[in-house]
Design an enzyme around this catalytic site. Sequence first.
Site, mmCIF file in Angstrom:
data_model
loop_
_atom_site.group_PDB
_atom_site.id
_atom_site.type_symbol
_atom_site.label_atom_id
_atom_site.label_comp_id
_atom_site.label_asym_id
_atom_site.label_seq_id
_atom_site.Cartn_x
_atom_site.Cartn_y
_atom_site.Cartn_z
ATOM 1 N N CYS A 102 9.763 0.413 2.413
ATOM 2 C CA CYS A 102 10.287 0.718 3.752
ATOM 3 C C CYS A 102 10.981 2.082 3.739
ATOM 4 O O CYS A 102 11.911 2.303 2.967
ATOM 5 C CB CYS A 102 11.271 -0.354 4.206
ATOM 6 S SG CYS A 102 11.973 -0.006 5.836
ATOM 7 N N GLY A 228 -1.278 -3.107 9.173
ATOM 8 C CA GLY A 228 0.002 -3.183 9.866
ATOM 9 C C GLY A 228 -0.127 -2.771 11.313
ATOM 10 O O GLY A 228 -0.424 -3.570 12.194
#
Length: 332
Positions: A102, A228
């Site tokens: 992330c 994603g």
Amino acid sequence: MVKIGPITLPEFPLLLAPMEDVSDPPFRRLCKAHGADLMYSEFISSEGLIRDAIKSRKKLDIFDYERPVGIQIFGGDEEAMALSARIVETVQPDLVDINFGCPVKKVVCKGAGAGVLKDIDLMVRLTKAVVSSTHLPVTVKTRLGWDSDSINIDEVAQRLQETGIKALTIHARTRAQMYKGEADWEHISRIKQNPNIEIPIFGNGDVDSPQKALEYRQKYACDGIMIGRGAIGYPWIFKEIKHFFETGELLAGPTIEERLEAVSLHAHWSVEWKGERAGLVEMRQHYSNYFRGIPHFKEFRKAFLQVETLEQMREQIGKTHEFYLNSPLDIS
């Protein structure tokens, strides 16, 4: 077949990426219905779990129809990561995933997510702490490195495999790139060609069409693809990719009826999970995504955003359907 510990996945599985404020149970349920082979929770702070933070605990909700499903955790402290893995184990997911990718500042500043890319030794210690604290298979999602001058994915893959992880997903960008620029899958190909790497390697980044999925499968020889952003508002992508793999033909895109049905199901499941008020508030971020590219949807978006009950939702879906059903516009 692809094996992640005791989990058996189809040949070349398609994975739904863990995405904050997106990959919740209602959205995962839609993606599962359209062909996702393995899914993950939104990422969960190890410190939040330990503090019994309500938001973190809610993210532990999983359901049998989702399986196989993994829960993803992040953090920069070995003890907290080990304890959070044990907490995760109590809800019996199929695996635990560690987020070392992330790139957002609030995560990186805590020495977690992609922040760990600067310290491979710490990454190894954190991974060992999780592996040793759970009987579940442990996987990792990470990036190529911190920036273009410090790409270290070769060393990371080798050393994490040695800790006992069962699979590795590589987002083919650096942290400095965030989500910009083109993902460089050549690094993933190189990892797959390393004879010392025995665990499954999944690729992630830029796959937003069946054609690109097939191209990347053939060109980079990874074991599967994680999707994603390509799935946001478009859960059909999994079904479309599988159909293209099998037949070489493209499925027609979803009709207005199918888009409205997806919105209806998503809203219904969101309300079931969070209650009517919270569930419909959660839905507000999704409407534009489901109707991306459809002409004149802006005229309906405001009305959808004002929906406060499921009954109002059904009425608005009916009005939207009636408009497009009677419209001469080409909306295919």
